[in-house]
Design a protein around this motif. Structure first.
Motif, PDB file in Angstrom:
ATOM      1  N   GLU A  82      40.145  35.299  38.208  1.00  0.00           N
ATOM      2  CA  GLU A  82      41.374  35.261  39.256  1.00  0.00           C
ATOM      3  C   GLU A  82      41.025  36.128  40.424  1.00  0.00           C
ATOM      4  O   GLU A  82      40.331  37.151  40.486  1.00  0.00           O
ATOM      5  N   LEU A  83      41.379  35.558  41.779  1.00  0.00           N
ATOM      6  CA  LEU A  83      41.139  36.360  42.778  1.00  0.00           C
ATOM      7  C   LEU A  83      42.263  37.639  42.935  1.00  0.00           C
ATOM      8  O   LEU A  83      43.287  37.557  42.670  1.00  0.00           O
ATOM      9  N   ARG A  84      41.584  38.803  43.334  1.00  0.00           N
ATOM     10  CA  ARG A  84      42.536  39.891  43.897  1.00  0.00           C
ATOM     11  C   ARG A  84      42.936  40.089  45.358  1.00  0.00           C
ATOM     12  O   ARG A  84      43.849  40.671  45.461  1.00  0.00           O
ATOM     13  N   ALA A 119      39.972  40.753  36.522  1.00  0.00           N
ATOM     14  CA  ALA A 119      39.967  39.791  37.441  1.00  0.00           C
ATOM     15  C   ALA A 119      38.687  38.972  37.434  1.00  0.00           C
ATOM     16  O   ALA A 119      38.305  37.753  37.717  1.00  0.00           O
ATOM     17  N   SER A 123      38.466  36.871  34.328  1.00  0.00           N
ATOM     18  CA  SER A 123      39.239  35.758  34.354  1.00  0.00           C
ATOM     19  C   SER A 123      39.019  34.840  35.446  1.00  0.00           C
ATOM     20  O   SER A 123      39.461  33.689  35.448  1.00  0.00           O
ATOM     21  N   LYS A 145      50.902  37.661  45.117  1.00  0.00           N
ATOM     22  CA  LYS A 145      50.581  39.183  45.095  1.00  0.00           C
ATOM     23  C   LYS A 145      49.949  39.706  46.483  1.00  0.00           C
ATOM     24  O   LYS A 145      50.104  41.074  46.579  1.00  0.00           O
TER      25      LYS A 145
END
Length: 418
Positions: free
Chosen positions: A156-158, A151, A154, A285
């Protein structure tokens, strides 16, 4: 039929369907592994290819039928745990379709053993006590580290963020993936505006449960923040309906994943919130759940027990809701009179110590009394408790009540002296 018998019946139905699915999916993969060159004779090869294509089509049809049946059973059940079990069964079916468990193909392991393992790892079982040895935990720790690293690489938020860079950095990058975070502060400190701004900027779907103000009023405050229009002007009648509509549409466009539950006139029970949250979450998600406020929500559903007992009951329900949905919650809380007089702090939540003990993070909003010439007022966000980083960090924000907007004042917070 009692709940135990019903759960057993439901489970048996899903097990039977998965039995069939595992056998068919495994046969499908084994069939596709056979090399056509194993047949030297052209006629035999042609017959095999024809038979394989026909049987594969039959298996695909059967697997699609099983998936449809699982979905039908899932939609028919009103029970949240059963709904979750069917959801997991469908996930298992998809995995089987793509590539059945290798252990089953290589060792012809009994399907019951596979299903026992599936049930052990299923979301439903996570609500039950389990024994872990240190060796059992290593895989989870490594998987978590791998996901965090990917994450970070990239971008990208988790999990949802607060939208305030220095505040996010202080709490570990994002809000916790699971669990409640409490927002404390005196009356007028901007708790609702703080929670609303995070809800609109968190990077994921957000469900705002309002127990005090109507959704239209909360949305109007977002309109003020987004459009730089004083809140009073949006309500005074000095603006035309078409102007208001244009601001409303522009605001809604900027926060399409924000939704409200109006619990101002009726209690929103945890099961209803779970269903609403699942609808809002969709294919994302995770999501952010906001309850504003814990105390008003508790009073709305109190069945005659003491406020202390009711608060503890609802705090436990919120924790279970977060774990069931695998999401964080932002919970606005009232302060006790003694805490208000004493300046707040981690133990300032009114009514129950479970407020701070059960929290992943406690945000304590401490607002200055003075407002500058621009209508800005300093608000220190003290991270009074933090299971994911240092506690005691102070982040300086400024709050404009007329615009219902928080802004970062500095590039970084102030750590306490050690």
């Amino acid at each position: 039929m009692n709940n135990t018998a019903r759960a057993s019946s439901i489970n048996e139905a899903a097990r039977s369907l998965l039995h069939i699915a595992l056998h068919h999916a495994t046969t499908r993969v084994v069939l596709l592994r056979v090399e056509r060159d194993a047949f030297s004779d052209l006629a035999e090869r042609t017959i095999f290819e024809t038979a394989r294509g026909f049987y594969k089509a039959e298996i695909d049809f059967t697997l699609r039928h099983i998936a449809d049946e699982l979905e039908r059973l899932q939609e028919a059940t009103p029970n949240a745990d059963e709904h979750l079990m069917y959801s997991h069964a469908l996930d298992v079916l998809v995995e089987c379709y793509v590539s059945p468990p290798a252990t089953y193909i290589e060792t012809n392991k009994d399907v019951d053993a596979l299903l026992a393992e599936i049930e052990r790892l299923s979301p439903k079982s996570r609500s039950e006590p389990r024994l872990f040895r240190t060796s059992d935990i290593i895989g989870d720790v490594v998987a978590e580290a791998k996901a965090a690293n990917q994450a970070r690489q990239s971008g990208e938020l988790r999990a949802p963020i607060t939208g305030f860079k220095e505040l996010d950095r202080a709490i570990g990058g994002t809000l916790p993936q699971i669990g409640p975070c409490m927002v404390l502060g005196n009356t007028g400190a901007g708790k609702t505006a703080f929670a609303m701004q995070i809800a609109a900027s968190c990077g994921f779907p957000a469900l705002y449960v309002t127990t005090e103000m109507a959704p239209a009023e909360l949305f109007r405050r977002q309109m003020a923040r987004v459009s730089d229009t004083f809140l009073g002007r949006l309500k005074s009648g000095e603006m035309t309906a078409s102007d208001i509509e244009a601001i409303a549409k522009s605001t809604a466009k900027q926060m399409p994943q924000l939704a409200f539950v109006d619990s101002t006139t009726a209690f929103a029970n945890p099961q209803f919130l779970r269903e609403c949250a699942q609808a809002v979450k969709g294919n994302a998600k995770t999501l952010l759940l906001i309850v504003d406020s814990l105390h008003t929500w508790t009073r709305g559903g109190n069945t005659g027990i003491s406020e202390y007992e009711a608060l503890n009951q609802n705090l436990l329900a919120l924790q279970r809701l977060c774990h069931g949905l695998e999401c964080p919650a932002l919970v606005v809380c009232e302060q006790s009179r003694a805490a208000i007089a004493g300046g707040g702090g981690v133990n300032s939540g009114a009514g129950s110590r479970s407020i701070e003990y059960g929290a992943e993070i406690v945000f304590d909003l401490q607002a200055a009394k003075e407002t500058d010439a621009n209508g800005e007022r300093e608000v220190k966000v003290v991270i009074a408790k933090n299971r994911h980083g240092a506690a005691g960090v102070q982040i300086e924000l400024s709050f404009n009540g007329a615009l219902q907007r928080f802004k970062s004042k500095g590039e970084w917070g102030v750590y306490p002296q050690v």
